[in-house]
Design an enzyme around this catalytic site. Sequence first.
Site, PDB file in Angstrom:
ATOM      1  N   CYS A  52      28.582   9.888   7.165  1.00 35.64           N
ATOM      2  CA  CYS A  52      27.338   9.148   6.944  1.00 35.64           C
ATOM      3  C   CYS A  52      27.366   7.771   7.568  1.00 35.64           C
ATOM      4  O   CYS A  52      26.342   7.127   7.712  1.00 35.64           O
ATOM      5  CB  CYS A  52      27.005   9.041   5.462  1.00 35.64           C
ATOM      6  SG  CYS A  52      25.423   9.801   5.121  1.00 35.64           S
ATOM      7  N   THR A  76       0.833  -1.205   0.000  1.00 33.96           N
ATOM      8  CA  THR A  76       0.000   0.000   0.000  1.00 33.96           C
ATOM      9  C   THR A  76       0.866   1.253   0.000  1.00 33.96           C
ATOM     10  O   THR A  76       1.837   1.340   0.765  1.00 33.96           O
ATOM     11  CB  THR A  76      -0.931  -0.008   1.233  1.00 33.96           C
ATOM     12  OG1 THR A  76      -1.720  -1.197   1.162  1.00 33.96           O
ATOM     13  CG2 THR A  76      -1.835   1.208   1.275  1.00 33.96           C
TER      14      THR A  76
END
Length: 394
Positions: free
Chosen positions: A336, A250
């Site tokens: 990161c 969904t």
Amino acid sequence: MNTPKRPIYFDYNATTPVLPSVFEAMKPYFTEEFGNPSSLSHSYGWSANMAVEKAREQIASALHCRSKEVYFTSGATESNNLAILGLVTKLGNQEEGSAPHFITSQAEHKSVLEVCRLAQTRFGAEITIIDPDRFGQVSLKQIQQSVQPNTRLISVMMANNEIGTINPIAEIGKWAKSQNILFHTDCAQSFGKLPIHVEDMAIDILSLSGHKIYGPKGVGVLFVRSENPSVELLPLLSGGTQEHGIRPGTLNVPGIVGLGAATELALSDMSTESERLKALQKHLISGVLSQLPEATLNGHPTERLATNVSFSFSGLSADIFALGLNGLALSAGSACASGTSSPSHVLKAIGHSDRLARATVRFGLGRLTTFADIKLAIDKIVEMVVKSRQISIV
Ligand code: PMP
């Protein structure tokens, strides 16, 4: 009770806040417009479906592609996984007995680099990982030297998340097309900041993320070319027909609406915002380099994002460094790769020792960064380095 003053935010390469107008656009899709866009038998579903299709068009118009080529995902990590694993599994089906060869670079985000390694260990692909130059840039020549008769994919990021270096994407894309090799580029850091044109740059597959452009977290896009050539990928998930079955599940309607709104906003003032950021960036770079001889700027001197400044400080200990930067919210050391203690693979790829990689800070500049913030950051960095010199003398 006084709440403590929060540090100045300098981590826009890690994530950005959702802009108020983006948040406003998303709100109705949590509450009154909560329909499932696949429920096409009533107005709740129609309304959600219309909102998703509007966002798809907003993104297609930013990339100069067809809206049916835009697939919504949960972010750039998923998009990169789908691009690489989706292709290797599809090719595995087609090319019994001959392993495909993929080319990428050591400066890629882990969601490309590690997934390429997975394509190798789990699906038998051959992988060449190019060492970028000292600025973190990959050249077409290096790619040409790595190509093999069975090369099927080149994956090179548009702009690096740690050091801001921009790669020659159009040059690589056009050459890849001339050789019938697919070209994927991770645009998580460049989308909304640099102009992107999938036709002019001959890009076949492209990843982007909502939360790097003042949209919400948990939403992204994979662009997959449908013509000239028509790229085919196998899905990573099964059990649904959403997104043509390429990405079942969904859809995250509020997230998708937010990504569409953020895209439109980013494009509306891209050149003025980029000029403003470039002026701030220039000031930060010259302010630090002119006062601190031990500082070096990481990344390309000119081919770089306006939103990124990364400095390394030779002779400085990472511990002193981490303690000394109170008041600034930025990425230190492993950038990161924060959350891990290992030094950044990107900084190592441009030749830094573990020690120098750890003595590195990344400033991410963004919409809320002001000239006053930059001045304060310069003062803090200079003060911290001068203090740490004194500590090391003692
Ligand atoms: N690629 C690059 C270049 C990135 O900077 C990031 C985010 N750090 C990602 C991929 C992953 O994006 P997301 O957070 O949307 O999964």
